[in-house]
Design a protein around this motif. Structure first.
Motif, short mmCIF file in Angstrom:
data_model
loop_
_atom_site.label_atom_id
_atom_site.label_comp_id
_atom_site.label_asym_id
_atom_site.label_seq_id
_atom_site.Cartn_x
_atom_site.Cartn_y
_atom_site.Cartn_z
N THR A 289 8.96 17.93 14.24
CA THR A 289 10.28 18.53 14.02
C THR A 289 11.32 17.93 14.96
O THR A 289 11.10 17.84 16.18
N ASP A 290 12.45 17.51 14.37
CA ASP A 290 13.57 16.91 15.11
C ASP A 290 13.19 15.61 15.80
O ASP A 290 13.86 15.18 16.75
N ARG A 291 12.11 14.96 15.35
CA ARG A 291 11.70 13.68 15.92
C ARG A 291 11.99 12.55 14.92
O ARG A 291 12.16 12.79 13.72
N ILE A 292 12.00 11.34 15.43
CA ILE A 292 12.12 10.16 14.57
C ILE A 292 10.71 9.69 14.26
O ILE A 292 9.94 9.35 15.18
N VAL A 293 10.34 9.69 12.99
CA VAL A 293 8.98 9.38 12.56
C VAL A 293 9.00 8.14 11.67
O VAL A 293 9.86 8.02 10.78
N ALA A 294 8.08 7.24 11.90
CA ALA A 294 7.95 6.04 11.07
C ALA A 294 6.58 6.04 10.39
O ALA A 294 5.59 6.49 10.96
N VAL A 295 6.55 5.53 9.16
CA VAL A 295 5.31 5.41 8.40
C VAL A 295 5.22 4.00 7.86
O VAL A 295 6.11 3.56 7.11
N THR A 296 4.17 3.26 8.22
CA THR A 296 3.94 1.95 7.62
C THR A 296 3.12 2.14 6.35
O THR A 296 2.32 3.08 6.24
N GLY A 297 3.32 1.24 5.40
CA GLY A 297 2.64 1.41 4.10
C GLY A 297 3.14 2.65 3.40
O GLY A 297 2.39 3.33 2.68
N ALA A 298 4.43 2.96 3.58
CA ALA A 298 5.00 4.22 3.08
C ALA A 298 5.00 4.31 1.56
O ALA A 298 5.06 5.41 1.01
N GLY A 299 4.96 3.17 0.89
CA GLY A 299 4.98 3.22 -0.57
C GLY A 299 3.62 3.44 -1.21
O GLY A 299 3.53 3.70 -2.41
N GLY A 300 2.55 3.35 -0.42
CA GLY A 300 1.21 3.52 -0.97
C GLY A 300 0.84 4.97 -1.23
O GLY A 300 1.63 5.89 -0.98
N SER A 301 -0.37 5.18 -1.71
CA SER A 301 -0.80 6.53 -2.08
C SER A 301 -0.81 7.47 -0.89
O SER A 301 -0.23 8.55 -0.92
N ILE A 302 -1.49 7.06 0.19
CA ILE A 302 -1.56 7.91 1.38
C ILE A 302 -0.23 7.91 2.11
O ILE A 302 0.27 8.95 2.54
N GLY A 303 0.39 6.73 2.26
CA GLY A 303 1.65 6.64 2.98
C GLY A 303 2.74 7.49 2.36
O GLY A 303 3.47 8.20 3.07
N SER A 304 2.86 7.45 1.03
CA SER A 304 3.91 8.22 0.36
C SER A 304 3.66 9.72 0.49
O SER A 304 4.60 10.51 0.69
N GLU A 305 2.39 10.13 0.41
CA GLU A 305 2.08 11.56 0.57
C GLU A 305 2.31 12.01 2.00
O GLU A 305 2.78 13.12 2.24
N ASP A 322 7.49 -0.72 4.38
CA ASP A 322 6.53 -1.27 3.41
C ASP A 322 7.00 -2.65 2.98
O ASP A 322 8.20 -2.95 3.06
N ILE A 323 6.07 -3.48 2.54
CA ILE A 323 6.42 -4.80 2.02
C ILE A 323 6.65 -4.75 0.51
O ILE A 323 7.25 -5.65 -0.07
N ASN A 324 6.19 -3.66 -0.14
CA ASN A 324 6.36 -3.50 -1.58
C ASN A 324 7.67 -2.77 -1.86
O ASN A 324 7.76 -1.56 -1.66
N GLU A 325 8.68 -3.49 -2.33
CA GLU A 325 9.99 -2.89 -2.51
C GLU A 325 10.02 -1.87 -3.65
O GLU A 325 10.76 -0.88 -3.58
N ASN A 326 9.24 -2.07 -4.71
CA ASN A 326 9.28 -1.17 -5.86
C ASN A 326 8.80 0.23 -5.50
O ASN A 326 9.46 1.23 -5.79
N TYR A 327 7.61 0.32 -4.87
CA TYR A 327 7.08 1.62 -4.50
C TYR A 327 8.00 2.32 -3.49
O TYR A 327 8.21 3.53 -3.56
N PHE A 376 2.92 6.66 11.99
CA PHE A 376 1.71 6.76 11.17
C PHE A 376 1.49 5.41 10.51
O PHE A 376 2.38 4.89 9.83
N HIS A 377 0.32 4.84 10.73
CA HIS A 377 0.02 3.50 10.23
C HIS A 377 -0.92 3.58 9.03
O HIS A 377 -2.12 3.78 9.18
N ALA A 378 -0.35 3.44 7.83
CA ALA A 378 -1.15 3.53 6.60
C ALA A 378 -1.18 2.21 5.84
O ALA A 378 -1.81 2.12 4.78
N ALA A 379 -0.52 1.18 6.35
CA ALA A 379 -0.47 -0.12 5.66
C ALA A 379 -1.81 -0.82 5.80
O ALA A 379 -2.31 -0.98 6.92
N ALA A 380 -2.38 -1.24 4.68
CA ALA A 380 -3.67 -1.95 4.73
C ALA A 380 -4.01 -2.50 3.35
O ALA A 380 -3.57 -1.95 2.33
N HIS A 381 -4.78 -3.57 3.34
CA HIS A 381 -5.45 -4.01 2.11
C HIS A 381 -6.75 -3.21 2.02
O HIS A 381 -7.53 -3.18 2.98
N LYS A 382 -7.02 -2.60 0.87
CA LYS A 382 -8.14 -1.65 0.82
C LYS A 382 -9.18 -1.94 -0.25
O LYS A 382 -10.25 -1.33 -0.25
#
Length: 627
Positions: A289-305, A322-327, A376-382
């Protein structure tokens, strides 16, 4: 007949004017009856009747009631949904009209004879308006019943959800069902709105046989997955078409037009996983709350959730990388829509950044500019088979990309770093799992950095994630089959995407010096059973309508997944679904040597086999852990 009647252009385009006319006619009739009652049902002597005065009275009556009807939006509601709210508004509008008319009588010095007419006329208007609506609703139901043969239905659950379901099924003709009664484990013999509770869930087969039931509606929003599975299996044993209510919020909006009950076919997600996780809200709020939060892989399934769950805790800013602009673009648009509809706090700043975690300079620039406090680091090839064909990509992205994120966090004094890992990192036989195991080792080597609290969260397969088995099976079923499985004995752990994201947020609070948190994945699921269930859920019979074909294990795939290494010791956290593994004893010098060797082997363009052999050897070189 009903479709022609209610789709008539006059009714369709002038509905409110038509209803106003009917209600005003009811008011006039009511006041005529009130006047007639007042004169003891005698026939008036029209020779002495004051017609100008009568016309003025009628005009005043129509005007006052019309204004009151408009103020209380009497003609906005649908008559077929007549209930307590509509009755209240009718009563209030008539009461206000009566008060105004009584004041008019008193200040105009008209005979007190008319005071009783105003009161009696108001009461008759209320009763007649409400009863006309009830007759209309009954007429609609009769027309629907006579136009099509209805299927008999059971409502499973006799609580608030069951009551709402009953109203929806009896008032909404699109379902075309005849409710024969309720099923409930605790209220056997009770009567809900005239419908009896016929028995408990184990009595479903006998109720189906006795009442010739064809479909069932599960209306227990609070039920856990185990009970949903049990009820569904009972319904399937007697071949009932089964639907489920998933939410009961906001059934009515301000216009009094009921929203449709969120009723769905049973999905595989309803039968697997544990659903909503009970979180310690105060712990998560303390670092989000009231913090600056970053998420890598934000467009993926886990990252977006993760992003969706994070905004519920009202961070100051959410930086989505994220590197995927569409998601990433689609996720940003989703948040914009939520803002528009009041579903998300408008003060939360959303920032979308297109960059690769492989580019340390770009990543550091992003962290320097936005200064995230939590990452939160969610970016990965899986995908296991794809990484077997291009192991160097798994290492560049998963290993060196993660190393970049960790270094950027420490350099920019990020207070907390949480990394998503996988059960495939445990005793891996494939490149993807080995690359994720290496990231865990990098994390633990950096754990005691004095700047950033760190942790990894390890869990199994996520239901419905991009490229997972669920959407693949759905596509194969939609195409008529066959459904392909690698081995009929293969098993996997599963949890839903929201469940995984929620537990990651909770585990993030416990982060300290590179611990690996393991989520309780529940009972493993046999993939063959999963395929058979999904085929039945789609309305087909396994091996008859849709075949299931065994194609053999894919490159790097294991029969059974594990959640802990042999040498790891595990302790339970405050949350019963989260366990903590001890920190591996590995130094930065050792991890840098491993990274150097990995860098050399991929830069010399070695064969896939040599790269795989190298990373599997490097992760097994260090087996000792703190005791």
């Amino acid at each position: 007949m009903s479709s022609k009647l209610f789709k008539n252009p006059i009714y369709k385009y002038h509905r409110e004017l038509l209803l106003w006319g009917i209600d005003i006619f009811i008011v006039l009739v009511s006041f005529f009856l009130a006047y007639w009652i007042k004169i003891d049902f005698e026939i008036p002597d029209f020779d002495y009747f004051n017609f100008p005065k009568a016309i003025l009275s009628i005009t005043t009556l129509v005007f006052v009631y019309s204004v009151s009807f408009r103020l209380f939006r009497i003609h906005k509601s649908l008559w077929k949904y007549i209930g307590q709210v509509e009755a209240y508004r009718i009563g209030m509008s008539v009461l206000c009209s009566s008060v105004v008319l009584l004041v008019c009588v008193l200040v105009s010095h008209i005979e007190r004879f008319y005071l009783g007419i105003v009161v009696t006329g108001g009461l008759l208007s209320t009763l007649m308006m409400f009863n006309v609506r009830l007759i209309y609703r009954t007429f609609r139901k009769h027309l629907n019943r006579s136009e099509a043969a209805k299927r008999n239905a059971l409502i499973i659950g006799a609580g608030d959800g069951g009551y709402l379901m009953l109203k929806e099924l009896t008032q909404n003709e699109k379902y075309n069902v005849n409710v024969v009664g309720f099923i409930d484990d605790k209220k056997i013999g009770s009567v809900i709105s005239g419908y009896k509770v016929l028995g408990d869930t184990y009595d479903i087969p006998s109720a189906v046989s006795k009442y010739d039931v064809q479909c069932a509606f599960i209306a227990i929003p609070s039920a856990d997955k185990e009970n949903i599975r049990r009820i569904y299996d009972i319904c399937q044993s007697v071949k009932l078409e089964t639907k489920i209510m998933k939410d009961t919020h906001d059934i009515l909006d301000d216009s009094l037009k009921p929203k449709n009950i969120p009723l769905h076919d049973i999905s595989i997600e309803d039968l697997l996983g544990r659903g909503e996780v009970h979180l310690d809200q105060s712990e998560i709020k303390s670092y989000l709350t009231d913090r600056i939060v970053a998420v890598t892989g934000a467009g993926g399934s886990i990252g977006s959730e993760l992003c969706r769950q994070i905004v519920r805790f009202k961070p100051k800013k959410l930086v989505m990388i994220d590197i995927n602009e569409n998601y990433l673009y689609m996720l940003e648009q989703e948040f914009n829509r939520n803002r528009t509809h009041g579903l998300m706090d408008k003060d939360i700043e959303i920032v979308s950044i297109i960059t690769s975690i492989r580019d340390f300079t770009a990543l550091t620039d992003v962290f320097k500019k936005y200064q995230p406090e939590v990452v939160f680091h969610a970016a990965a090839h899986k995908h296991v088979p794809l990484m077997e064909t291009r192991p160097m990509e798994a290492i560049k992205n998963n290993v060196f990309g993660t190393n970049n994120v960790i270094k950027a966090c420490i350099k920019n004094k990020v207070s907390r770093f949480i990394m998503i890992s996988t059960d495939k990192a445990v005793n891996p036989t494939n490149v993807m799992g080995a690359s994720k195991r290496m990231t865990e080792m990098i994390l633990q080597a950096n754990g005691n950095n004095g700047v950033t609290k760190m942790a990894a969260v390890r869990f199994g397969n996520v239901l419905g994630s991009n490229g997972s088995v669920i959407p693949i099976f759905k596509g194969q079923i939609a195409e008529g089959g066959p459904v392909t499985i690698t081995d009929k004995n293969i098993i996997r752990y599963f949890m839903t995407i929201p469940e995984a994201a929620q537990l990651v947020l909770q585990a993030g609070f416990y982060a300290d010096k590179g611990e690996i948190f393991v989520l309780d994945m529940g009972q493993p699921v046999k993939i063959l059973d999963l395929a058979e269930k999904m085929i039945r859920l789609s309305g087909y019979k396994p091996y008859e309508d849709i075949d299931i074909v065994e194609i053999g294990l894919r490159p790097g795939e294991k029969m059974f997944e594990e959640l802990r290494l042999d040498g790891e010791t595990t302790t339970r956290t405050k949350n019963n679904l989260i366990f903590k593994n001890n920190v591996m004893d590995i130094t930065m010098e050792e991890i840098n040597e491993k990274l150097k060797e990995l860098s050399e082997v991929i830069n010399e363009e070695a064969s896939n086999e040599k790269i795989k052999e190298c990373i599997l050897r490097l992760i097994k070189d260090k087996e000792t852990v703190k005791k």
